[in-house]
Design an enzyme around this catalytic site. Structure first.
Site, PDB file in Angstrom:
ATOM      1  N   TYR A   7      39.662  45.796  35.004  1.00 42.42           N
ATOM      2  CA  TYR A   7      40.743  44.941  35.301  1.00 42.42           C
ATOM      3  C   TYR A   7      42.241  45.507  34.614  1.00 42.42           C
ATOM      4  O   TYR A   7      43.183  44.609  34.568  1.00 42.42           O
ATOM      5  CB  TYR A   7      40.559  43.410  34.553  1.00 42.42           C
ATOM      6  CG  TYR A   7      39.268  42.973  34.648  1.00 42.42           C
ATOM      7  CD1 TYR A   7      38.795  42.374  35.859  1.00 42.42           C
ATOM      8  CD2 TYR A   7      38.342  42.748  33.357  1.00 42.42           C
ATOM      9  CE1 TYR A   7      37.746  41.788  35.981  1.00 42.42           C
ATOM     10  CE2 TYR A   7      37.100  42.309  33.459  1.00 42.42           C
ATOM     11  CZ  TYR A   7      36.644  41.676  34.971  1.00 42.42           C
ATOM     12  OH  TYR A   7      35.432  41.144  34.911  1.00 42.42           O
ATOM     13  N   CYS A  29      32.940  60.986  31.564  1.00 38.25           N
ATOM     14  CA  CYS A  29      33.628  62.064  32.650  1.00 38.25           C
ATOM     15  C   CYS A  29      34.308  61.351  33.525  1.00 38.25           C
ATOM     16  O   CYS A  29      33.658  61.408  34.811  1.00 38.25           O
ATOM     17  CB  CYS A  29      32.321  62.855  32.899  1.00 38.25           C
ATOM     18  SG  CYS A  29      31.882  64.096  31.611  1.00 38.25           S
TER      19      CYS A  29
END
Ligand code: PLP
Length: 441
Positions: free
Chosen positions: A338, A365
């Protein structure tokens, strides 16, 4: 700092929560570490519970929306405060049952409850199930028939209130995967459908307009529309709902862009809601319904902080300074989901002036694995303890083992005492359910 009474800076210049020095907590329990302030959680549960008692003659119940943070200790705290809980999955229900939570005070939600979850709920004696589809109603009725039991139900409705919050956490628009719309008549049709089910006992309606909402008026409007709907159904088919669940959604402080609402300020939301329900009951000559609210974030959000250890620091001149921590989206995916904002402090140098703007990066990653972007911080160095505030809600509950990182443990602090409520994971836990099939041996 934030609106909490028990978060302070001690004489060593260290951040302190629940009477515990965060630097000592990090040394004792390791990082990343979720820390929950028990007093804050209890104060919030009490303020809602006591407001219903005072303003509504106790004709209602606060349900802790346990999706915000579900673990056995939370259900124990809720039970000891004599409030109810809502659950949204077999897993949350199992955790509540395992913690000995009284089943009659459990309310079960979900837009696609599995048959196995409904069976579990009926067998556990869950107090009320909030029905969200026709086939769920059919399935539940059959399950109850087979067991010769009647199940109390509410119907989830969409009153059509647009709340000012992130689109992904708005849930009561007509275009929503949740509920039945009031405006297009589907909620009333569903009412008639459920009333014909011999094993379902319809008590009323539930709505939840969204999350992280500050405007009182949004809640008031939802309550008014729900009461108008109850009156319309009474007129049209003679059914008068005796229960109204207004959901959760009260906003909390994450950064100084948000309002700081003290514990009692939240009572104001509930008072406004109650006043609206009473007025509408009078206007439509309805009985005042048994009133439920389901706060999650506002009970546990500001009660929690996450402690991390600072690792690599990467300064890209003229572009950004990244301060990497030993956690990331696997313990807090809310920025990735968000673009949520957070306040970050250095817990070991909490009085130091903020001299730079940095981006707190996780260790996964993924370039989007960030916790907070362009936040003010003192010049950080490897080994500092970073504290991210207001991480009690929807952090642990959304955590994962992405990149086979550990979901951090959680501790509960109060008056200088600190205890595990969720133990640390081990490498062995990560491979516990892995299977190497014969074909690969
Ligand atoms: N009730 C329902 C049905 C919800 O979907 C949610 C959150 O999504 C809540 C209650 C809790 O909302 P909050 O944590 O914003 O109080």
């Amino acid at each position: 700092m934030n609106s909490r009474e028990t978060l302070k800076i001690n004489e060593k210049g260290h951040l302190e929560i629940g009477g515990c020095d965060c630097v000592e907590l990090a040394a004792k329990f390791g990082t990343p570490l979720y820390v929950f302030d028990e007093k804050y959680i209890r104060d919030m549960m009490r303020v809602y519970r006591d407001t219903i008692a005072k303003e509504y003659g106790g004709n209602g119940l606060v349900l802790y929306a346990s999706k915000a943070f579900s673990c056995m200790a939370m259900y124990k705290i809720a039970a000891s405060e004599h409030i109810g809980v809502d659950v949204v999955s077999g897993g949350e229900l199992y955790t509540a049952v395992k913690a000995g939570f009284p089943a009659d005070k459990i309310y079960m939600h979900g837009n696609n409850k599995l048959k196995s979850e409904l069976e579990f709920a009926v067998e556990a004696g869950v107090g009320t199930i909030i029905v969200d589809s026709y086939d769920e109603a059919d399935m539940l009725d059959e399950l109850c028939a087979a067991r010769s039991v009647k199940q109390k139900v509410l119907i989830r409705i969409n009153p059509g209130v647009e709340a000012h919050t992130h689109a992904f956490v708005q849930t009561a628009r007509t275009d929503s995967k949740f509920g039945f719309s009031v405006s297009d008549g589907t909620a009333e049709k569903m009412t008639a459908y459920i009333l014909k089910k011999p094993n379902l006992e319809l008590h009323g309606y539930h709505c939840h307009i969204g999350s992280q909402i500050f405007e009182k008026q949004s809640f008031v409007l939802a309550a008014q529309k729900a009461m108008d709907f109850i009156a319309a159904v009474k007129n049209d088919c003679g059914f008068e709902a005796d229960t109204l669940n207004i959901g959760g959604g009260f906003g909390i402080w994450y950064t100084d862009e948000d309002a700081k609402i003290d514990v009692k300020g939240y009572a104001g939301y509930l008072e406004a809601l109650i006043a609206a329900v009473k007025e509408k009951a009078e206007e439509h000559s309805l009985k005042q319904p048994f009133l439920l609210i389901e706060p999650g974030r506002s009970i546990v959000g500001e009660a929690g902080i996450t402690l991390y250890t600072v690792g690599a620091i990467k300064d890209i001149p003229g572009i950004k300074k990244y301060v990497a921590i030993d956690g990331g989206m696997f313990d807090n995916p809310r920025y990735a989901l968000y673009q949520s904002k957070y306040t970050v402090l250095l817990a070991n140098r909490a009085n130091d002036a903020c001299t730079e703007k940095v981006t707190i990066a996780g260790k996964c990653c993924e370039s989007g694995d960030l916790i907070a972007v362009d936040v003010p911080l003192p010049a950080a160095k490897r080994g500092d303890i970073a504290a991210v505030l207001s991480t009690g809600a929807y952090n642990y509950s959304m955590a994962s083992n992405y990149n086979r990182n550990f979901i951090p443990p959680a501790i509960l602090v109060n008056e200088g005492r600190a205890e595990y409520i969720i133990k640390p994971q081990t490498y062995e836990d990560l491979v516990r359910n892995d299977v190497v099939p014969e074909s690969l041996k």
